[in-house]
Design a protein around this motif. Structure first.
Motif, PDB file in Angstrom:
ATOM      1  N   LEU A   1       0.827  -1.203   0.000  1.00 45.89           N
ATOM      2  CA  LEU A   1       0.000   0.000   0.000  1.00 45.89           C
ATOM      3  C   LEU A   1       0.862   1.255   0.000  1.00 45.89           C
ATOM      4  CD1 LEU A   1      -2.800  -1.019   2.545  1.00 45.89           C
ATOM      5  CD2 LEU A   1      -3.053  -0.701   0.074  1.00 45.89           C
ATOM      6  N   ARG A   2       1.919   1.260   0.843  1.00 46.19           N
ATOM      7  CA  ARG A   2       2.814   2.417   0.889  1.00 46.19           C
ATOM      8  C   ARG A   2       3.518   2.598  -0.450  1.00 46.19           C
ATOM      9  NH1 ARG A   2       4.321   0.452   6.156  1.00 46.19           N
ATOM     10  NH2 ARG A   2       6.190  -0.489   5.250  1.00 46.19           N
ATOM     11  N   GLY A   3       4.012   1.467  -0.998  1.00 45.01           N
ATOM     12  CA  GLY A   3       4.737   1.549  -2.255  1.00 45.01           C
ATOM     13  C   GLY A   3       3.874   2.067  -3.389  1.00 45.01           C
ATOM     14  N   SER A   4       2.650   1.551  -3.512  1.00 43.49           N
ATOM     15  CA  SER A   4       1.780   1.997  -4.603  1.00 43.49           C
ATOM     16  C   SER A   4       1.373   3.451  -4.417  1.00 43.49           C
ATOM     17  CB  SER A   4       0.540   1.102  -4.689  1.00 43.49           C
ATOM     18  OG  SER A   4      -0.228   1.178  -3.504  1.00 43.49           O
ATOM     19  N   PHE A   5       1.163   3.869  -3.168  1.00 47.44           N
ATOM     20  CA  PHE A   5       0.778   5.254  -2.885  1.00 47.44           C
ATOM     21  C   PHE A   5       1.904   6.217  -3.268  1.00 47.44           C
ATOM     22  CE2 PHE A   5       0.482   8.657   0.487  1.00 47.44           C
ATOM     23  CZ  PHE A   5      -0.508   9.378  -0.147  1.00 47.44           C
ATOM     24  N   LEU A   6       3.128   5.927  -2.812  1.00 49.64           N
ATOM     25  CA  LEU A   6       4.257   6.802  -3.122  1.00 49.64           C
ATOM     26  C   LEU A   6       4.573   6.781  -4.616  1.00 49.64           C
ATOM     27  CD1 LEU A   6       6.557   5.988  -0.072  1.00 49.64           C
ATOM     28  CD2 LEU A   6       5.397   8.144  -0.524  1.00 49.64           C
ATOM     29  N   GLU A   7       4.413   5.622  -5.247  1.00 47.71           N
ATOM     30  CA  GLU A   7       4.656   5.531  -6.683  1.00 47.71           C
ATOM     31  C   GLU A   7       3.656   6.379  -7.461  1.00 47.71           C
ATOM     32  OE1 GLU A   7       6.856   4.919  -9.574  1.00 47.71           O
ATOM     33  OE2 GLU A   7       7.338   3.491  -7.988  1.00 47.71           O
ATOM     34  N   GLU A   8       2.404   6.376  -7.024  1.00 42.95           N
ATOM     35  CA  GLU A   8       1.395   7.206  -7.684  1.00 42.95           C
ATOM     36  C   GLU A   8       1.688   8.689  -7.488  1.00 42.95           C
ATOM     37  OE1 GLU A   8      -2.838   6.146  -7.669  1.00 42.95           O
ATOM     38  OE2 GLU A   8      -2.249   4.367  -6.540  1.00 42.95           O
TER      39      GLU A   8
ATOM     40  N   ARG B   1      -5.747   8.509   1.975  1.00 44.56           N
ATOM     41  CA  ARG B   1      -4.908   7.315   1.848  1.00 44.56           C
ATOM     42  C   ARG B   1      -3.704   7.372   2.784  1.00 44.56           C
ATOM     43  NH1 ARG B   1      -3.916   6.306  -4.480  1.00 44.56           N
ATOM     44  NH2 ARG B   1      -2.655   4.602  -3.633  1.00 44.56           N
ATOM     45  N   ALA B   2      -3.122   8.555   2.936  1.00 47.96           N
ATOM     46  CA  ALA B   2      -1.993   8.693   3.857  1.00 47.96           C
ATOM     47  C   ALA B   2      -2.432   8.449   5.296  1.00 47.96           C
ATOM     48  CB  ALA B   2      -1.371  10.077   3.713  1.00 47.96           C
ATOM     49  N   ALA B   3      -3.608   8.963   5.649  1.00 50.54           N
ATOM     50  CA  ALA B   3      -4.105   8.792   7.014  1.00 50.54           C
ATOM     51  C   ALA B   3      -4.322   7.314   7.336  1.00 50.54           C
ATOM     52  CB  ALA B   3      -5.406   9.569   7.200  1.00 50.54           C
ATOM     53  N   ARG B   4      -4.793   6.547   6.353  1.00 51.86           N
ATOM     54  CA  ARG B   4      -4.989   5.109   6.583  1.00 51.86           C
ATOM     55  C   ARG B   4      -3.667   4.400   6.850  1.00 51.86           C
ATOM     56  NH1 ARG B   4      -9.128   5.140   2.378  1.00 51.86           N
ATOM     57  NH2 ARG B   4      -7.604   4.346   0.861  1.00 51.86           N
ATOM     58  N   LEU B   5      -2.581   5.005   6.376  1.00 53.70           N
ATOM     59  CA  LEU B   5      -1.253   4.439   6.597  1.00 53.70           C
ATOM     60  C   LEU B   5      -0.554   5.089   7.790  1.00 53.70           C
ATOM     61  CD1 LEU B   5      -0.158   4.293   2.855  1.00 53.70           C
ATOM     62  CD2 LEU B   5      -0.691   2.345   4.318  1.00 53.70           C
TER      63      LEU B   5
ATOM     64  N   GLY C   1      18.333  -0.309  -4.760  1.00 52.30           N
ATOM     65  CA  GLY C   1      17.134   0.488  -4.954  1.00 52.30           C
ATOM     66  C   GLY C   1      17.154   1.771  -4.153  1.00 52.30           C
ATOM     67  N   ARG C   2      15.979   2.375  -4.047  1.00 54.69           N
ATOM     68  CA  ARG C   2      15.849   3.644  -3.334  1.00 54.69           C
ATOM     69  C   ARG C   2      14.763   3.556  -2.264  1.00 54.69           C
ATOM     70  NH1 ARG C   2      16.386   8.590  -7.820  1.00 54.69           N
ATOM     71  NH2 ARG C   2      18.612   8.267  -8.231  1.00 54.69           N
ATOM     72  N   VAL C   3      14.955   4.346  -1.242  1.00 55.07           N
ATOM     73  CA  VAL C   3      13.929   4.503  -0.215  1.00 55.07           C
ATOM     74  C   VAL C   3      13.310   5.877  -0.391  1.00 55.07           C
ATOM     75  CG1 VAL C   3      13.495   4.796   2.252  1.00 55.07           C
ATOM     76  CG2 VAL C   3      14.948   2.926   1.455  1.00 55.07           C
ATOM     77  N   TYR C   4      11.975   5.918  -0.477  1.00 56.65           N
ATOM     78  CA  TYR C   4      11.239   7.169  -0.574  1.00 56.65           C
ATOM     79  C   TYR C   4      10.477   7.376   0.729  1.00 56.65           C
ATOM     80  CZ  TYR C   4      12.136   7.236  -5.593  1.00 56.65           C
ATOM     81  OH  TYR C   4      12.740   7.282  -6.819  1.00 56.65           O
ATOM     82  N   ALA C   5      10.364   8.634   1.142  1.00 55.41           N
ATOM     83  CA  ALA C   5       9.639   8.920   2.374  1.00 55.41           C
ATOM     84  C   ALA C   5       8.985  10.290   2.309  1.00 55.41           C
ATOM     85  CB  ALA C   5      10.581   8.856   3.580  1.00 55.41           C
ATOM     86  N   LEU C   6       7.846  10.399   2.963  1.00 54.46           N
ATOM     87  CA  LEU C   6       7.201  11.678   3.227  1.00 54.46           C
ATOM     88  C   LEU C   6       7.273  11.917   4.723  1.00 54.46           C
ATOM     89  CD1 LEU C   6       4.044  11.552   0.927  1.00 54.46           C
ATOM     90  CD2 LEU C   6       6.083  12.957   0.616  1.00 54.46           C
ATOM     91  N   LEU C   7       7.834  13.051   5.102  1.00 50.90           N
ATOM     92  CA  LEU C   7       8.014  13.395   6.515  1.00 50.90           C
ATOM     93  C   LEU C   7       7.034  14.506   6.860  1.00 50.90           C
ATOM     94  CD1 LEU C   7      11.921  13.572   6.447  1.00 50.90           C
ATOM     95  CD2 LEU C   7      10.473  11.564   6.762  1.00 50.90           C
ATOM     96  N   PRO C   8       5.949  14.179   7.559  1.00 53.93           N
ATOM     97  CA  PRO C   8       4.916  15.184   7.836  1.00 53.93           C
ATOM     98  C   PRO C   8       5.416  16.287   8.759  1.00 53.93           C
ATOM     99  CG  PRO C   8       4.477  13.163   9.050  1.00 53.93           C
ATOM    100  CD  PRO C   8       5.610  12.858   8.125  1.00 53.93           C
ATOM    101  N   ALA C   9       4.707  17.409   8.712  1.00 56.22           N
ATOM    102  CA  ALA C   9       5.098  18.589   9.480  1.00 56.22           C
ATOM    103  C   ALA C   9       5.176  18.274  10.964  1.00 56.22           C
ATOM    104  CB  ALA C   9       4.093  19.713   9.242  1.00 56.22           C
ATOM    105  N   VAL C  10       6.182  18.848  11.617  1.00 54.34           N
ATOM    106  CA  VAL C  10       6.310  18.748  13.068  1.00 54.34           C
ATOM    107  C   VAL C  10       6.063  20.128  13.661  1.00 54.34           C
ATOM    108  CG1 VAL C  10       7.928  16.831  12.939  1.00 54.34           C
ATOM    109  CG2 VAL C  10       8.809  19.174  12.986  1.00 54.34           C
ATOM    110  N   GLY C  11       5.616  20.168  14.898  1.00 49.14           N
ATOM    111  CA  GLY C  11       5.362  21.453  15.544  1.00 49.14           C
ATOM    112  C   GLY C  11       4.299  22.255  14.846  1.00 49.14           C
ATOM    113  N   GLY C  12       3.165  21.601  14.534  1.00 55.04           N
ATOM    114  CA  GLY C  12       2.119  22.287  13.777  1.00 55.04           C
ATOM    115  C   GLY C  12       2.483  22.255  12.312  1.00 55.04           C
ATOM    116  N   ALA C  13       2.555  23.431  11.703  1.00 52.33           N
ATOM    117  CA  ALA C  13       2.951  23.517  10.291  1.00 52.33           C
ATOM    118  C   ALA C  13       4.266  24.287  10.181  1.00 52.33           C
ATOM    119  CB  ALA C  13       1.852  24.196   9.481  1.00 52.33           C
TER     120      ALA C  13
END
Length: 375
Positions: free
Chosen positions: A123-130, A145-149, A195-207
């Protein structure tokens, strides 16, 4: 005990049931899952983790004090962990049988957990690939979709892309998830390499963009021993997260393949602005390069000169002729001659402040697109 696993009681439930049958304290360690559990308080649990980890790697290790018996949790010839009986008195013969039953139950837990992890990885892979390849995803769908993960992207995020030189992609993904709360990370096999590792790092300390970028750069620094890491700018709008991933890839490509030295931190200042433009309008950066320093690059390539290096040294040393000459091991008159050639080839005079600004930006544009230029 298998029923305890299937009903969701996990390793703790198995340890508790086994302890009830053996009359001692039972500890279960499964390095494969990074998990350990015990039927009661066990002060030596860290030592037991180390011991079982060494045994799983087929290394010799001294049995920790208090371990009366152990049964491996194994799949074929691979040891995944161990069930340990702790205490002071010798165990009853039937106790070993219950440890074997517990080991089978733990093997079931490993299978269940790995199946769950595989589904999450897909699920993570397909989401980031999209996100990487599509620009028509609705923001609400991305957030949902991100929230579900387990990743909240509503306040923005920084993208990270790492090309691995080690063979520990799981460890890298686990480090990202452990170091940055709510991070969404996945390894994508590039074929023929790590290969490569992809990541999304959500905001810390609010925005807080500054705090999030600082956290991303600390994480990138920690991951550098596993490969090369590119980090994007902070993107507050979820609709721009695809661009964030592209920007992180661009930074990574520059760090990996550019043979042009970049003294300034490419994660800040003018470089970062150029990366953002390059992620969305690559033709603009290429056009600016062509209009400024491209003739110098071509001339150097044809005649084996170093006009680009001389111009860089001149700008980096605040237009001081003597300092530039010293830096490039040339005579002051040689520097003056080369700067005159720069003026002739580009139509921009390094001695004029306005033209110097354009040349300086042109050099930065060259440095970030150099890996993509035809050689």
């Amino acid at each position: 005990m298998v029923d305890a696993v299937l009903s969701g009681d996990g390793l703790e439930g198995v340890a508790t049931l086994a302890a009830g049958e053996t009359g001692g304290v039972v500890a279960i360690v499964v390095p494969r899952l990074g998990a350990a559990a015990a039927s009661g308080p066990v002060a030596e649990l860290p030592a037991l983790r180390r011991y079982v980890s060494e045994r799983a790697r087929k290394n010799t290790a001294a049995v920790p004090p208090g371990v009366l018996a152990e049964v491996p949790i194994a799949s074929g010839d691979e040891q995944l962990g161990a069930v340990l009986l702790l205490g002071e008195d010798d165990p009853a013969p039937e106790a070993i049988e219950f440890l074997h039953v517990a080991a089978v139950a733990c093997l079931t837990e490993v299978a269940v957990e790995e199946a769950r992890l595989e589904v999450e990885q897909n699920l993570r892979g397909s989401f980031l690939e999209e996100l990487r390849g599509r620009d028509d995803l609705e923001p609400d769908e991305v957030l949902r979709r991100a929230a579900r993960l387990g990743c909240d992207l509503s306040k923005g995020a920084v993208a990270l892309c790492a090309e691995l030189s080690s063979d520990r992609p799981r460890h890298v993904v686990a480090t990202i998830a452990g170091e940055h709360p709510g991070a969404l990370a996945q390894h994508m096999d590039g074929g023929g390499g790590s290969g490569r590792v992809y990541a999304l790092l959500p905001a810390v300390g609010g925005a807080d963009a500054t705090a999030t970028l600082a956290a991303a750069r600390r994480l990138a620094a920690r991951l550098q021993r596993h490969g090369t890491v590119g980090v994007s700018s902070f993107y507050a709008d979820v609709a721009d997260l695809g661009r964030a991933i592209q920007e992180a890839e661009l930074v990574l490509d520059v760090l990996r393949r550019s043979d042009v030295p970049i003294d300034e931190d490419i994660g800040t200042g003018t470089y970062r602005l150029l990366f953002r433009v390059l992620a969305s309008h690559p033709e603009e950066v290429r056009s600016f390069y062509e209009d400024t320093v491209a003739p110098l690059v071509a001339y150097d390539g044809q005649y084996s000169t170093d006009l680009v290096g001389t111009l860089s040294a001149y700008l980096e040393r605040n237009c001081n002729m003597n300092a530039t000459a010293s830096a490039i091991y040339a005579h002051r008159h040689t520097v003056a001659y080369r700067l005159e050639r720069v003026k002739e080839l580009t139509g921009l005079d390094p001695l004029l402040s306005e033209d110097r600004e354009r040349l300086g930006l042109g050099l930065k544009a060259y440095r970030i697109i150099a890996p993509r230029l035809h050689r």
